[in-house]
Design a protein around this motif. Structure first.
Motif, PDB file in Angstrom:
ATOM      1  N   MET A   1     -21.041 -20.514   5.045  1.00  0.00           N
ATOM      2  CA  MET A   1     -21.387 -19.370   5.872  1.00  0.00           C
ATOM      3  C   MET A   1     -22.794 -19.580   6.427  1.00  0.00           C
ATOM      4  N   GLU A   2     -22.953 -19.281   7.674  1.00  0.00           N
ATOM      5  CA  GLU A   2     -24.247 -19.472   8.333  1.00  0.00           C
ATOM      6  C   GLU A   2     -25.306 -18.534   7.744  1.00  0.00           C
ATOM      7  N   PRO A   3     -26.524 -19.036   7.557  1.00  0.00           N
ATOM      8  CA  PRO A   3     -27.598 -18.198   7.012  1.00  0.00           C
ATOM      9  C   PRO A   3     -27.845 -16.936   7.832  1.00  0.00           C
ATOM     10  N   ALA A   4     -27.702 -17.007   9.145  1.00  0.00           N
ATOM     11  CA  ALA A   4     -27.936 -15.825   9.993  1.00  0.00           C
ATOM     12  C   ALA A   4     -26.910 -14.730   9.707  1.00  0.00           C
ATOM     13  N   ILE A   5     -25.675 -15.122   9.465  1.00  0.00           N
ATOM     14  CA  ILE A   5     -24.631 -14.138   9.149  1.00  0.00           C
ATOM     15  C   ILE A   5     -24.913 -13.515   7.785  1.00  0.00           C
ATOM     16  N   ARG A   6     -25.251 -14.345   6.825  1.00  0.00           N
ATOM     17  CA  ARG A   6     -25.581 -13.867   5.479  1.00  0.00           C
ATOM     18  C   ARG A   6     -26.742 -12.866   5.539  1.00  0.00           C
ATOM     19  N   GLN A   7     -27.775 -13.200   6.306  1.00  0.00           N
ATOM     20  CA  GLN A   7     -28.940 -12.325   6.442  1.00  0.00           C
ATOM     21  C   GLN A   7     -28.554 -11.004   7.100  1.00  0.00           C
ATOM     22  N   LEU A   8     -27.704 -11.056   8.103  1.00  0.00           N
ATOM     23  CA  LEU A   8     -27.257  -9.836   8.784  1.00  0.00           C
ATOM     24  C   LEU A   8     -26.530  -8.914   7.811  1.00  0.00           C
ATOM     25  N   VAL A   9     -25.670  -9.483   6.966  1.00  0.00           N
ATOM     26  CA  VAL A   9     -24.933  -8.673   5.991  1.00  0.00           C
ATOM     27  C   VAL A   9     -25.901  -8.001   5.018  1.00  0.00           C
ATOM     28  N   TRP A  10     -26.877  -8.750   4.526  1.00  0.00           N
ATOM     29  CA  TRP A  10     -27.873  -8.184   3.608  1.00  0.00           C
ATOM     30  C   TRP A  10     -28.661  -7.060   4.280  1.00  0.00           C
ATOM     31  N   GLN A  11     -29.078  -7.265   5.516  1.00  0.00           N
ATOM     32  CA  GLN A  11     -29.856  -6.249   6.229  1.00  0.00           C
ATOM     33  C   GLN A  11     -29.020  -5.013   6.518  1.00  0.00           C
ATOM     34  N   ARG A  12     -27.804  -5.222   6.977  1.00  0.00           N
ATOM     35  CA  ARG A  12     -26.926  -4.098   7.320  1.00  0.00           C
ATOM     36  C   ARG A  12     -26.694  -3.207   6.099  1.00  0.00           C
ATOM     37  N   ALA A  13     -26.572  -3.819   4.932  1.00  0.00           N
ATOM     38  CA  ALA A  13     -26.325  -3.075   3.696  1.00  0.00           C
ATOM     39  C   ALA A  13     -27.604  -2.558   3.049  1.00  0.00           C
ATOM     40  N   ALA A  14     -28.749  -2.883   3.618  1.00  0.00           N
ATOM     41  CA  ALA A  14     -30.046  -2.476   3.053  1.00  0.00           C
ATOM     42  C   ALA A  14     -30.182  -2.934   1.602  1.00  0.00           C
ATOM     43  N   ARG A  15     -29.689  -4.147   1.323  1.00  0.00           N
ATOM     44  CA  ARG A  15     -29.787  -4.779  -0.003  1.00  0.00           C
ATOM     45  C   ARG A  15     -29.113  -3.941  -1.094  1.00  0.00           C
ATOM     46  N   ARG A  16     -28.049  -3.235  -0.710  1.00  0.00           N
ATOM     47  CA  ARG A  16     -27.350  -2.319  -1.618  1.00  0.00           C
ATOM     48  C   ARG A  16     -25.864  -2.667  -1.633  1.00  0.00           C
ATOM     49  N   CYS A  17     -25.249  -2.660  -2.816  1.00  0.00           N
ATOM     50  CA  CYS A  17     -23.806  -2.895  -2.904  1.00  0.00           C
ATOM     51  C   CYS A  17     -23.104  -1.838  -2.058  1.00  0.00           C
ATOM     52  N   GLU A  18     -22.212  -2.286  -1.211  1.00  0.00           N
ATOM     53  CA  GLU A  18     -21.540  -1.359  -0.306  1.00  0.00           C
ATOM     54  C   GLU A  18     -20.405  -0.603  -0.991  1.00  0.00           C
ATOM     55  N   TYR A  19     -20.145  -0.919  -2.247  1.00  0.00           N
ATOM     56  CA  TYR A  19     -19.127  -0.212  -3.022  1.00  0.00           C
ATOM     57  C   TYR A  19     -19.771   0.799  -3.975  1.00  0.00           C
ATOM     58  N   CYS A  20     -20.563   0.328  -4.928  1.00  0.00           N
ATOM     59  CA  CYS A  20     -21.141   1.229  -5.940  1.00  0.00           C
ATOM     60  C   CYS A  20     -22.547   1.710  -5.600  1.00  0.00           C
ATOM     61  N   ARG A  21     -23.143   1.179  -4.539  1.00  0.00           N
ATOM     62  CA  ARG A  21     -24.459   1.586  -4.022  1.00  0.00           C
ATOM     63  C   ARG A  21     -25.655   1.148  -4.864  1.00  0.00           C
ATOM     64  N   LEU A  22     -25.449   0.279  -5.817  1.00  0.00           N
ATOM     65  CA  LEU A  22     -26.555  -0.262  -6.598  1.00  0.00           C
ATOM     66  C   LEU A  22     -27.415  -1.149  -5.708  1.00  0.00           C
ATOM     67  N   LYS A  23     -28.719  -1.104  -5.896  1.00  0.00           N
ATOM     68  CA  LYS A  23     -29.628  -1.955  -5.122  1.00  0.00           C
ATOM     69  C   LYS A  23     -29.823  -3.287  -5.838  1.00  0.00           C
ATOM     70  N   GLN A  24     -30.007  -4.350  -5.067  1.00  0.00           N
ATOM     71  CA  GLN A  24     -30.209  -5.671  -5.659  1.00  0.00           C
ATOM     72  C   GLN A  24     -31.377  -5.672  -6.624  1.00  0.00           C
ATOM     73  N   GLU A  25     -32.444  -4.957  -6.332  1.00  0.00           N
ATOM     74  CA  GLU A  25     -33.609  -4.977  -7.214  1.00  0.00           C
ATOM     75  C   GLU A  25     -33.341  -4.302  -8.568  1.00  0.00           C
ATOM     76  N   HIS A  26     -32.219  -3.596  -8.683  1.00  0.00           N
ATOM     77  CA  HIS A  26     -31.846  -2.986  -9.962  1.00  0.00           C
ATOM     78  C   HIS A  26     -30.950  -3.895 -10.789  1.00  0.00           C
ATOM     79  N   GLU A  27     -30.527  -4.993 -10.231  1.00  0.00           N
ATOM     80  CA  GLU A  27     -29.622  -5.931 -10.906  1.00  0.00           C
ATOM     81  C   GLU A  27     -30.189  -7.334 -10.776  1.00  0.00           C
ATOM     82  N   LEU A  28     -31.290  -7.564 -11.444  1.00  0.00           N
ATOM     83  CA  LEU A  28     -32.007  -8.835 -11.299  1.00  0.00           C
ATOM     84  C   LEU A  28     -31.291 -10.002 -11.954  1.00  0.00           C
TER      85      LEU A  28
END
Length: 133
Positions: A1-28
């Motif tokens: 997967m292209e890095p630009a696509i991966r980055q877009l997905v992360w940004q669109r989700a605001a670094r939050r699981c789109e299912y349970c809404r947990l933030k990446q910084e809470h699951e290190l």
């Protein structure tokens, strides 16, 4: 997967699981995944409209599934699709518990085990610390 696509997905989700809404910084311990909503084996594509940011637990429990049985009715229901559905239309919070308010929501909460003891405990701490929004 292209890095630009991966980055877009992360940004669109605001670094939050789109299912349970947990933030990446809470699951290190585990990095979130860019997952295929419709799995490649079901002819899903690696296009941005078929990709979602998912914590490792939601991704593992969802797997390639597109449907499951509603725990209340036993009927086969589709799972939450982050590109086609709005989270607020299918889920609500009751303290640390995520409630499914539609058949799709109930089925997704059940299959992804969103209210396991560990997840509830983590959300409770985040709520008490004012770090859950």
């Amino acid at each position: 997967m292209e890095p630009a696509i991966r980055q877009l997905v992360w940004q669109r989700a605001a670094r939050r699981c789109e299912y349970c809404r947990l933030k990446q910084e809470h699951e290190l311990a585990q990095r979130f995944h860019v997952e295929h909503i419709i799995a490649l084996q079901h002819r899903g594509e690696s296009a941005v409209e078929n990709l979602a940011l998912s914590c490792a637990k939601c991704n593992a429990y969802k797997g390639p599934n597109l449907t499951s049985r509603d725990p209340d009715t036993g009927k086969v229901e589709e799972l939450f699709h982050p590109r086609n559905h709005r989270w607020e239309d299918h889920f609500c919070m009751n303290g640390p518990r995520i409630l499914g308010i539609t058949a799709t929501g109930r089925t997704t909460v059940w299959l992804l085990q969103m209210n396991s003891a560990r997840r509830l405990a983590l959300r409770q701490v985040l709520i008490e610390d004012g770090d859950w929004d």
